[in-house]
Design a protein around this motif. Structure first.
Motif, PDB file in Angstrom:
ATOM      1  N   LEU A   1     -39.990   8.129 -25.651  1.00 54.80           N
ATOM      2  CA  LEU A   1     -39.539   9.445 -24.685  1.00 54.80           C
ATOM      3  C   LEU A   1     -40.751  10.296 -24.775  1.00 54.80           C
ATOM      4  O   LEU A   1     -41.112  10.940 -25.739  1.00 54.80           O
ATOM      5  CB  LEU A   1     -38.284   9.969 -25.096  1.00 54.80           C
ATOM      6  N   ILE A   2     -41.239  10.977 -23.637  1.00 56.55           N
ATOM      7  CA  ILE A   2     -42.380  11.902 -23.399  1.00 56.55           C
ATOM      8  C   ILE A   2     -41.941  12.762 -22.423  1.00 56.55           C
ATOM      9  O   ILE A   2     -41.414  12.397 -21.488  1.00 56.55           O
ATOM     10  CB  ILE A   2     -43.582  11.157 -23.345  1.00 56.55           C
ATOM     11  N   VAL A   3     -42.291  14.073 -22.588  1.00 58.77           N
ATOM     12  CA  VAL A   3     -42.020  15.051 -21.650  1.00 58.77           C
ATOM     13  C   VAL A   3     -43.450  15.868 -21.500  1.00 58.77           C
ATOM     14  O   VAL A   3     -43.916  16.341 -22.450  1.00 58.77           O
ATOM     15  CB  VAL A   3     -41.041  16.025 -21.942  1.00 58.77           C
ATOM     16  N   ILE A   4     -44.087  15.724 -20.228  1.00 62.74           N
ATOM     17  CA  ILE A   4     -45.274  16.390 -20.092  1.00 62.74           C
ATOM     18  C   ILE A   4     -44.926  17.556 -18.943  1.00 62.74           C
ATOM     19  O   ILE A   4     -43.943  17.432 -18.184  1.00 62.74           O
ATOM     20  CB  ILE A   4     -46.282  15.713 -19.820  1.00 62.74           C
ATOM     21  N   LEU A   5     -45.761  18.690 -18.962  1.00 62.81           N
ATOM     22  CA  LEU A   5     -45.623  19.717 -17.861  1.00 62.81           C
ATOM     23  C   LEU A   5     -46.972  19.828 -16.986  1.00 62.81           C
ATOM     24  O   LEU A   5     -47.901  19.788 -17.685  1.00 62.81           O
ATOM     25  CB  LEU A   5     -45.475  20.711 -18.819  1.00 62.81           C
ATOM     26  N   SER A   6     -46.497  20.263 -15.855  1.00 62.02           N
ATOM     27  CA  SER A   6     -47.993  20.319 -14.989  1.00 62.02           C
ATOM     28  C   SER A   6     -47.739  21.566 -13.876  1.00 62.02           C
ATOM     29  O   SER A   6     -46.670  21.497 -13.079  1.00 62.02           O
ATOM     30  CB  SER A   6     -48.086  19.017 -14.242  1.00 62.02           C
ATOM     31  N   PRO A   7     -48.488  22.580 -13.839  1.00 67.35           N
ATOM     32  CA  PRO A   7     -48.270  23.630 -12.943  1.00 67.35           C
ATOM     33  C   PRO A   7     -48.608  23.201 -11.585  1.00 67.35           C
ATOM     34  O   PRO A   7     -49.639  22.222 -11.355  1.00 67.35           O
ATOM     35  CB  PRO A   7     -49.209  24.668 -13.346  1.00 67.35           C
ATOM     36  N   VAL A   8     -47.789  23.389 -10.564  1.00 66.01           N
ATOM     37  CA  VAL A   8     -48.036  22.418  -9.296  1.00 66.01           C
ATOM     38  C   VAL A   8     -47.827  23.631  -8.138  1.00 66.01           C
ATOM     39  O   VAL A   8     -47.185  24.711  -8.219  1.00 66.01           O
ATOM     40  CB  VAL A   8     -46.835  21.329  -9.007  1.00 66.01           C
TER      41      VAL A   8
END
Length: 364
Positions: free
Chosen positions: A159-166
């Motif tokens: 399980l992976i959680v990544i974040l991206s400003p959009v």
């Protein structure tokens, strides 16, 4: 059972953050990510926040060969009081577990993962853009990692959680988009994986999307995979139509994704006493409503775009212009209300907002 702790390994150096006018959807990623592993023997274990980095994974990992994967999408916002908040994240994690069940992936502890996501978001809060319409996109996903070529559920997962400003998902923003009704290809059928948020559903949609984009369409509208006549959803959104004063959306049937924004839209419409119904609706019915002047408004709903008005539907060579290709009253009110709640600009009568700062620490 004692609750797991999160191990931390922070970046020595941090990346430059993109300027607001550089933001597109899903091109930039923050400094850190969350990971957790699963084995049959240990269950879900080894929760970590680490620098964002490439994965080292065996070429025979089952995800590459049989596509056993699921994902979710949610957002974090900087509210007008400078707090950081999420919008109905528990609904996304409930849906993630429903997708897990369909793909034979072991369930996650929704409470633990939500709190882990909040810790990651809190760590990366300086990445959250503040301009109107911007946010920090949160992408939890699970892949099968067992090195095995047998056709069976994997016994290992990550399980992976990544974040991206959009910024905005569609270049048009809240302005109406052009949608092509897909008549050749099929995305999903009842009994398949259409109601799960799994990568294969999106892979099967790419060809129709590519053809539509070449003709100037933002997305395609999918019809049912059996009779090819009943409306289901747009590639990245659920869909709603206002017909003669009543709002209609396709009923969930096992091949339509149960959107969190869809659910929120239904609640808001009922709260405003606007007639709304979930039922089966055919393209022929919609075409006739347009011909009779009764198709008053159409819009899509989804985490990425929130509310996206539809100004044109094209089906079998016929262009149906909706509301003079202008944003409708209900679309605008839904967008303003939903984003107003998300950014803390207006009251939240449904307790949809979760404040990140009110988390309980689970790190060491």
């Amino acid at each position: 059972m004692e609750e797991q702790q999160i191990k931390w390994d922070l970046c020595a150096t941090k990346k430059d953050k993109p300027k607001t006018d550089e933001l597109v959807f899903g091109r930039f990623f923050t400094d850190h990510m969350f990971t957790m592993d699963y084995t049959v023997e240990q269950g879900w274990h080894d929760a970590q926040i680490t620098p964002y980095q490439p994965l080292s994974i065996d070429p025979s990992a089952m995800v590459f060969h049989y596509g056993q994967s699921v994902f979710e999408g949610m957002k974090a916002y900087v509210a007008v009081d400078d707090s950081v908040q999420l919008f109905r994240p528990e609904k996304n994690l409930q849906r993630l577990n429903r997708s897990n069940s369909r793909l034979c992936i072991p369930p996650i502890d929704e409470t633990f993962i939500l709190r882990a996501i909040m810790e990651l978001v809190d760590l990366e809060k300086d990445w959250i853009p503040r301009a109107d319409g911007t946010s920090l996109y949160i992408r939890p996903f699970i892949i099968s990692t067992e090195p095995y070529l047998g056709v069976a559920p994997s016994s290992h997962y990550k399980l992976i959680v990544i974040l991206s400003p959009v910024g905005a998902y569609y270049e048009e923003g809240i302005n109406p988009v052009k949608i092509a009704v897909e008549s050749q290809y099929v995305r999903a059928v009842t009994g398949g994986t259409g109601e799960a948020k799994t990568g294969g559903n999106y892979a099967s949609s790419l060809k129709a999307q590519e053809v539509g984009a070449d003709k100037g369409f933002s997305q395609v509208l999918w019809l049912d995979g059996v009779e090819r006549k009943y409306i289901e959803e747009v590639g990245s959104m659920n869909v709603f139509f206002k017909i003669n004063g009543e709002v209609v959306t396709p009923a969930l049937n096992g091949s339509i994704l149960e959107g969190v924004t869809r659910n929120s839209t239904l609640q808001l419409l009922k709260h405003w006493n606007i007639p709304v119904v979930e039922r089966r609706i055919s393209m022929e019915e919609l075409r006739q409503a347009h011909k009779d002047g009764l198709l008053e408004e159409a819009f899509g709903t989804g985490t990425a775009a929130v509310i996206s008005p539809i100004g044109q539907l094209t089906w079998n060579g016929e262009d149906m212009i909706i509301n003079n290709n202008k944003t409708g009253e209900i679309s605008r009110k839904l967008y303003d209300t939903m984003t107003g709640i998300q950014y803390g600009k207006i009251n939240d009568p449904f307790d949809w907002v979760v404040k990140v700062k009110e988390q309980t620490k689970i790190s060491q």
